[in-house]
Design a protein around this motif. Structure first.
Motif, PDB file in Angstrom:
ATOM      1  N   CYS A   1       0.834  -1.201   0.000  1.00 60.73           N
ATOM      2  CA  CYS A   1       0.000   0.000   0.000  1.00 60.73           C
ATOM      3  C   CYS A   1       0.877   1.262   0.000  1.00 60.73           C
ATOM      4  CB  CYS A   1      -0.878  -0.034   1.243  1.00 60.73           C
ATOM      5  SG  CYS A   1      -1.863   1.433   1.511  1.00 60.73           S
TER       6      CYS A   1
ATOM      7  N   CYS B   1       0.006   3.084   3.694  1.00 62.86           N
ATOM      8  CA  CYS B   1       0.427   2.553   5.003  1.00 62.86           C
ATOM      9  C   CYS B   1       1.465   1.429   4.895  1.00 62.86           C
ATOM     10  CB  CYS B   1      -0.781   2.082   5.803  1.00 62.86           C
ATOM     11  SG  CYS B   1      -1.496   0.544   5.210  1.00 62.86           S
TER      12      CYS B   1
ATOM     13  N   CYS C   1      -5.692  -2.902   0.211  1.00 64.41           N
ATOM     14  CA  CYS C   1      -4.818  -2.954   1.378  1.00 64.41           C
ATOM     15  C   CYS C   1      -5.519  -3.676   2.522  1.00 64.41           C
ATOM     16  CB  CYS C   1      -4.443  -1.531   1.797  1.00 64.41           C
ATOM     17  SG  CYS C   1      -3.494  -1.493   3.322  1.00 64.41           S
TER      18      CYS C   1
ATOM     19  N   CYS D   1      -5.697  -0.611   5.625  1.00 71.89           N
ATOM     20  CA  CYS D   1      -6.488   0.624   5.524  1.00 71.89           C
ATOM     21  C   CYS D   1      -7.572   0.576   4.451  1.00 71.89           C
ATOM     22  CB  CYS D   1      -5.566   1.830   5.312  1.00 71.89           C
ATOM     23  SG  CYS D   1      -4.829   1.920   3.669  1.00 71.89           S
TER      24      CYS D   1
HETATM   25 ZN   LIG Z   1      -2.934   0.734   3.477  1.00 77.33          ZN
END
Ligand SMILES: [Zn+2]
Length: 181
Positions: free
Chosen positions: A144, A147, A160, A163
């Motif tokens: 991702c 994050c 992801c 998130c």
């Molecule tokens: Zn993420």
């Protein structure tokens, strides 16, 4: 003799012509491989001094994206497909934006991400140039961009696991197979 590394700035595009082992970005010239700098008749090039002996044109390799610029992704090669052990010699290969997909790309967004693991074909073993145009080639594992968590395949998009962010990639048909840390 001057030794340069991938990503080293060599000069301005108005001063030199782009030879082998270098690339131009925003009017500046950078090394795309590690090697010695050569300037002949205004043509600037980098000669590889670290050709990986085990690799030849046509081989398929696995590696990780360690740097991402506007027109080039630098990939640290870890192993050759079908060979369990790590390569004795490793190196940084270059994936130019024109060799990612069959169609024209403006940028790497939705195609290649930082730290992604790629499966790619060597199209030039001396300059360590890669291509991911074939169906089997491309991203094997993606992270991702927000994050840095692992992304899983949902339909033809990546999501992801942390998130929930959705991103696109030039996916290998082998996405998610194999164990990559
Ligand atoms: Zn993420």
């Amino acid at each position: 003799m001057k030794f340069v590394f991938p990503g080293d700035r060599i000069g301005y595009a108005e001063e030199y012509l782009v030879g082998e082992g270098v690339y131009e970005e925003n009017g500046e010239i950078f090394a795309s491989i590690a090697g010695t700098l050569e300037i002949k008749n205004k043509v600037v090039s980098v000669k590889s001094v670290k050709e990986i002996p085990e690799l030849k044109r046509g081989d398929v390799v696995l590696g990780r994206v360690v740097d991402l610029r506007n027109s080039i992704a630098l990939v640290e090669i870890a192993r050759k497909e079908g060979v369990d052990r790590e390569l004795k010699h490793t190196g940084i290969a270059a994936l130019h934006i024109s060799n990612v997909r069959n169609e024209y790309l403006k940028d790497f967004n939705n195609s290649i991400g930082y730290m992604d693991v790629l499966k790619a074909r060597i199209i030039d073993s001396e300059l360590l140039k890669l291509s991911t145009k074939e169906k089997e080639m491309g991203v094997l594992k993606a992270y991702c961009s927000s994050c840095k968590s692992e992304m899983i395949l949902e339909g033809n998009k990546l999501k992801c696991i942390e998130c929930g962010r959705v991103e696109g990639r030039k996916l290998s048909s082998d996405y998610g197979k194999g164990n990559w840390r």
